[in-house]
Scaffold this motif. Structure first.
Motif, PDB file in Angstrom:
ATOM      1  N   GLU A 119     -25.361 -21.102  -0.549  1.00 16.50           N
ATOM      2  CA  GLU A 119     -25.805 -19.744  -0.896  1.00 16.50           C
ATOM      3  C   GLU A 119     -26.311 -19.012   0.335  1.00 16.50           C
ATOM      4  N   GLY A 120     -27.050 -19.708   1.177  1.00 12.80           N
ATOM      5  CA  GLY A 120     -27.569 -19.083   2.391  1.00 12.80           C
ATOM      6  C   GLY A 120     -26.465 -18.642   3.341  1.00 12.80           C
ATOM      7  N   SER A 121     -25.404 -19.426   3.404  1.00 17.47           N
ATOM      8  CA  SER A 121     -24.295 -19.068   4.289  1.00 17.47           C
ATOM      9  C   SER A 121     -23.586 -17.822   3.783  1.00 17.47           C
ATOM     10  N   GLN A 122     -23.507 -17.638   2.501  1.00 20.30           N
ATOM     11  CA  GLN A 122     -22.876 -16.450   1.929  1.00 20.30           C
ATOM     12  C   GLN A 122     -23.750 -15.233   2.109  1.00 20.30           C
ATOM     13  N   ALA A 123     -25.053 -15.432   2.086  1.00 17.82           N
ATOM     14  CA  ALA A 123     -25.971 -14.306   2.295  1.00 17.82           C
ATOM     15  C   ALA A 123     -25.910 -13.806   3.725  1.00 17.82           C
ATOM     16  N   ASN A 124     -25.561 -14.707   4.662  1.00 12.05           N
ATOM     17  CA  ASN A 124     -25.497 -14.341   6.064  1.00 12.05           C
ATOM     18  C   ASN A 124     -24.109 -13.925   6.508  1.00 12.05           C
TER      19      ASN A 124
ATOM     20  N   HIS B 203     -36.559 -15.720   5.335  1.00 13.09           N
ATOM     21  CA  HIS B 203     -35.193 -15.861   5.833  1.00 13.09           C
ATOM     22  C   HIS B 203     -34.304 -16.211   4.631  1.00 13.09           C
ATOM     23  N   PRO B 204     -33.050 -15.748   4.608  1.00  9.30           N
ATOM     24  CA  PRO B 204     -32.169 -16.053   3.466  1.00  9.30           C
ATOM     25  C   PRO B 204     -32.059 -17.542   3.153  1.00  9.30           C
ATOM     26  N   ILE B 205     -32.107 -18.390   4.171  1.00 11.62           N
ATOM     27  CA  ILE B 205     -32.039 -19.844   3.928  1.00 11.62           C
ATOM     28  C   ILE B 205     -33.311 -20.329   3.247  1.00 11.62           C
ATOM     29  N   GLN B 206     -34.450 -19.803   3.655  1.00  7.51           N
ATOM     30  CA  GLN B 206     -35.706 -20.175   3.001  1.00  7.51           C
ATOM     31  C   GLN B 206     -35.684 -19.771   1.528  1.00  7.51           C
ATOM     32  N   ALA B 207     -35.247 -18.561   1.274  1.00  8.21           N
ATOM     33  CA  ALA B 207     -35.175 -18.079  -0.111  1.00  8.21           C
ATOM     34  C   ALA B 207     -34.201 -18.916  -0.932  1.00  8.21           C
ATOM     35  N   ALA B 208     -33.083 -19.308  -0.316  1.00  6.27           N
ATOM     36  CA  ALA B 208     -32.079 -20.103  -1.037  1.00  6.27           C
ATOM     37  C   ALA B 208     -32.608 -21.496  -1.359  1.00  6.27           C
ATOM     38  N   PHE B 209     -33.402 -22.084  -0.461  1.00  6.24           N
ATOM     39  CA  PHE B 209     -33.986 -23.403  -0.730  1.00  6.24           C
ATOM     40  C   PHE B 209     -34.929 -23.336  -1.930  1.00  6.24           C
ATOM     41  N   ILE B 210     -35.706 -22.274  -2.011  1.00  4.07           N
ATOM     42  CA  ILE B 210     -36.626 -22.124  -3.145  1.00  4.07           C
ATOM     43  C   ILE B 210     -35.848 -21.914  -4.441  1.00  4.07           C
ATOM     44  N   LYS B 211     -34.866 -21.034  -4.407  1.00  7.78           N
ATOM     45  CA  LYS B 211     -34.092 -20.706  -5.603  1.00  7.78           C
ATOM     46  C   LYS B 211     -33.328 -21.910  -6.143  1.00  7.78           C
ATOM     47  N   ASN B 212     -32.787 -22.745  -5.252  1.00  7.36           N
ATOM     48  CA  ASN B 212     -31.939 -23.858  -5.665  1.00  7.36           C
ATOM     49  C   ASN B 212     -32.668 -25.209  -5.713  1.00  7.36           C
TER      50      ASN B 212
END
Length: 216
Positions: free
Chosen positions: A210-215, A130-139
């Motif tokens: 970042e996750g909010s922008q991806a969505n 999920h984009p939020i999961q990916a954003a947590f890892i990236k940041n």
């Protein structure tokens, strides 16, 4: 002389006591029996419920006092949702029920019969995060990771709430219609129910933004 007499007398009493216990003169200690009140009876009344979790249906027989958290972890086997404080204060147990975030440690399973439940295990699509999961890892929005499942589920709901125009306690103009901009202060307020004991809050805020922008 008196000291030797007392020692001899003490030894005699020990031997007499042991013999008496062996032949049944002194009753042996029995194990206390459990109380038979309704709160400890193993065959307490149960209710049949149906939960739809991560797109899969589960028919369960549960006691009315069993929390949704325990049902998810112990009965269904979805241990991604974590047990934290047990009082609805830390947010580690956050899941989505019909799209809204709740503390599953405070929710009784029987209250959510036929509800749509999403846990951390249901956010990814196969191997695609999920984009939020990916954003947590990236940041680096995590350290030990214990609170992370609840943080991510809460972030998904917080973003949806902002998109729907739901105001928070720090929203500048609650009369304004439409999507609420997720500034840092908005994110901190909306995520304030999820605690991180490692203090990874800077990464969490960045990940939610970042996750909010991806969505969007």
């Amino acid at each position: 002389m008196n000291f030797r007499f007392r020692r001899r007398r003490f030894g005699q009493l020990i031997i007499v006591s042991a013999v008496a216990s062996a032949i049944g003169v002194i009753p042996k200690k029995t194990t206390a029996q459990p109380r038979s009140d309704s709160t400890t009876t193993p065959d307490a009344a149960t209710s049949k419920i149906k939960l739809r979790v991560n797109g899969k249906e589960y028919s369960l027989q549960v006691e009315p006092r069993v929390t949704l958290l325990d049902t998810l972890r112990d009965r269904i086997g979805l241990t991604g949702t974590k047990k934290g404080c047990g009082r609805g204060q830390c947010g580690a147990c956050t899941v989505l029920v019909n799209g809204q975030r709740i503390n599953s440690c405070l929710a009784l399973s029987v209250m959510y019969d036929d509800a749509e439940i999403t846990t951390i295990e249901g956010l990814a699509r196969g191997t695609k995060l999920h984009p939020i999961q990916a954003a947590f890892i990236k940041n680096d929005g995590l350290q030990c990771g214990y609170c992370t499942p609840g943080q991510i589920c809460s972030a998904v709901a917080a973003i949806a709430e902002a998109k729907a125009g739901t105001a928070s306690a720090v929203t500048a103009d609650v009369r304004k219609q439409g999507q609420v901009e997720l500034t840092d202060i908005e994110i901190r307020e909306r995520m304030s129910g999820n605690l991180c004991r490692c203090g990874a809050y800077a990464g969490i805020v960045a990940a939610v933004k970042e996750g909010s922008q991806a969505n969007s």
